[in-house]
Design a protein around this motif. Structure first.
Motif, PDB file in Angstrom:
ATOM      1  N   TRP A 148     -50.768  -8.297 -40.660  1.00 50.34           N
ATOM      2  CA  TRP A 148     -50.896  -8.512 -42.110  1.00 50.34           C
ATOM      3  C   TRP A 148     -51.167  -9.985 -42.402  1.00 50.34           C
ATOM      4  O   TRP A 148     -52.019 -10.314 -43.226  1.00 50.34           O
ATOM      5  N   LEU A 149     -50.426 -10.866 -41.757  1.00 49.74           N
ATOM      6  CA  LEU A 149     -50.608 -12.294 -41.993  1.00 49.74           C
ATOM      7  C   LEU A 149     -52.001 -12.756 -41.580  1.00 49.74           C
ATOM      8  O   LEU A 149     -52.601 -13.609 -42.230  1.00 49.74           O
ATOM      9  N   VAL A 200     -53.081 -15.937 -43.772  1.00 50.62           N
ATOM     10  CA  VAL A 200     -51.892 -16.768 -43.883  1.00 50.62           C
ATOM     11  C   VAL A 200     -51.716 -17.581 -42.607  1.00 50.62           C
ATOM     12  O   VAL A 200     -51.329 -18.741 -42.650  1.00 50.62           O
ATOM     13  N   ILE A 201     -52.007 -16.949 -41.482  1.00 52.97           N
ATOM     14  CA  ILE A 201     -52.003 -17.683 -40.216  1.00 52.97           C
ATOM     15  C   ILE A 201     -53.428 -17.734 -39.688  1.00 52.97           C
ATOM     16  O   ILE A 201     -54.224 -16.825 -39.911  1.00 52.97           O
TER      17      ILE A 201
END
Length: 108
Positions: A31-32, A37-38
């Protein structure tokens, strides 16, 4: 026999717990990565992501063939976690029966 079987089943139970944790980490990391996000270009992130994929994918692949894709939502990790929790309950019941059976054998 019970002296060996109970610790082996306990170790198997702990391995299942660790595997469930790896599935959770894999899902959260995917998900990240999907929401940027990453960073995928980070070598450490790539290495951890590849490790998690190699560890979890062999168990998830057969479930993905059975469970339909619901518009980009993959339910195979949820199904695998339910299966592993069921297996943990079975192992726990076997351990309990072995523990109860051991004192009864010592009396006779």
């Amino acid at each position: 026999m019970d002296i060996i079987l109970i610790p082996l089943l306990t170790i198997l139970d702990k391995i299942i717990e660790l595997y469930v944790l790896l599935i959770f980490v894999s899902v959260i990391m995917s998900w990240l990565m999907a929401f940027n996000v990453i960073n995928r270009s980070n070598q450490f992130v790539l290495m951890v992501s590849e490790f998690l994929y190699r560890v979890t994918e062999p168990a998830l692949r057969p479930l993905r063939k059975i469970i339909p894709n619901l518009g980009g939502i993959d339910l195979s990790p949820v199904a695998l976690i339910f299966i592993l929790y069921f297996l943990q309950m079975v192992i726990g019941m076997v351990i309990m029966r072995l523990i109860v059976a051991v004192p009864a054998q010592l009396i006779h």
